[in-house]
Design an enzyme around this catalytic site. Sequence first.
Site, PDB file in Angstrom:
ATOM      1  N   LYS A  40      11.604  43.290  49.415  1.00 25.70           N
ATOM      2  CA  LYS A  40      10.798  44.722  49.487  1.00 25.70           C
ATOM      3  C   LYS A  40      11.089  45.642  48.727  1.00 25.70           C
ATOM      4  O   LYS A  40      10.435  46.316  48.342  1.00 25.70           O
ATOM      5  CB  LYS A  40      10.671  44.804  50.974  1.00 25.70           C
ATOM      6  CG  LYS A  40      12.056  45.107  51.760  1.00 25.70           C
ATOM      7  CD  LYS A  40      11.963  45.153  53.349  1.00 25.70           C
ATOM      8  CE  LYS A  40      13.154  45.396  53.895  1.00 25.70           C
ATOM      9  NZ  LYS A  40      14.018  43.871  53.983  1.00 25.70           N
ATOM     10  N   ASN A  63      12.804  52.908  53.505  1.00 25.96           N
ATOM     11  CA  ASN A  63      14.230  52.284  53.627  1.00 25.96           C
ATOM     12  C   ASN A  63      15.037  52.127  52.252  1.00 25.96           C
ATOM     13  O   ASN A  63      16.256  51.598  52.262  1.00 25.96           O
ATOM     14  CB  ASN A  63      13.991  50.755  54.295  1.00 25.96           C
ATOM     15  CG  ASN A  63      15.137  50.152  54.752  1.00 25.96           C
ATOM     16  OD1 ASN A  63      16.093  50.659  55.411  1.00 25.96           O
ATOM     17  ND2 ASN A  63      15.244  48.964  54.276  1.00 25.96           N
ATOM     18  N   HIS A 108      18.219  39.601  61.148  1.00 25.72           N
ATOM     19  CA  HIS A 108      18.623  40.332  62.231  1.00 25.72           C
ATOM     20  C   HIS A 108      18.582  39.792  63.494  1.00 25.72           C
ATOM     21  O   HIS A 108      18.065  40.391  64.345  1.00 25.72           O
ATOM     22  CB  HIS A 108      17.765  41.684  61.950  1.00 25.72           C
ATOM     23  CG  HIS A 108      17.700  42.137  60.734  1.00 25.72           C
ATOM     24  ND1 HIS A 108      18.955  42.797  60.264  1.00 25.72           N
ATOM     25  CD2 HIS A 108      16.887  42.464  59.788  1.00 25.72           C
ATOM     26  CE1 HIS A 108      18.658  43.473  59.079  1.00 25.72           C
ATOM     27  NE2 HIS A 108      17.504  43.228  58.682  1.00 25.72           N
TER      28      HIS A 108
END
Length: 178
Positions: A40, A63, A108
Site C-alpha cells: 500500500k 498511514n 494483525h
Amino acid sequence: YKRQSLQAAKAAGVNVIGDIGLFMDLADKPVVAVTGSNGKSTVTSLLGEMFVAAGHTVGIGGNLGIPALDLLDEKVEFYILELSSFQLESVDNLCAEAATVLNISPDHLDRYESLLDYHQSKHRIFHGARQVVINRDDKLSTPLIGEKVKSCSYGLSRPDLNCFGVIKESNGESWLAY
C-alpha cells in the site's frame, strides 16, 4: 483496552469518529484510498508521483508519511491516502472517489479475532466509493458492490474489456495492457 472502550462507547450510542472520518468530513476534493496487507505504501507513493507528473497538486499521506488531517489545504486538487485496517475501523462511510484493497493475507491477527474480521475491516474502504479497483488475482480483495459502482480490475492474466493485465507474446516478451 482502548478498543474495548471505543466499542463500549459505540454500544452506548456515542458517536465515535476517528481522524479519517473527520478528514473526510472536511476534505472538499476527491480522495483516492488505498489499503491492503502488502504494497500500500508503494502504490500510494506511485499514484502520488503520477498525479504530480500529470500536473496536479496532491496531498499524499494518511498511514504513510503525513497524517491525513495535516494534508488539508485549499490548494490541493486530489488527496491520495494510504489507510490501515486500524484507521478504517472507525469509518462508517468513507465515500472515496476511488478505492482499492490491493491484497489480503493473514495480518494483525493479534488484534482481530479472525482473518474474516481483518478482511471486513479492510473492506470498509469500499463503503460509498464511487469507483473501485479490483485485484482479480486475490479473491479476498474483491468487494461486494452494487452494479452502479464503476469498477475495473487488474491482474497478471490477459485483460478483459476495460481491465488491466499482462499479455505474453510468443517471443517471450510481456506487456502491460488495457
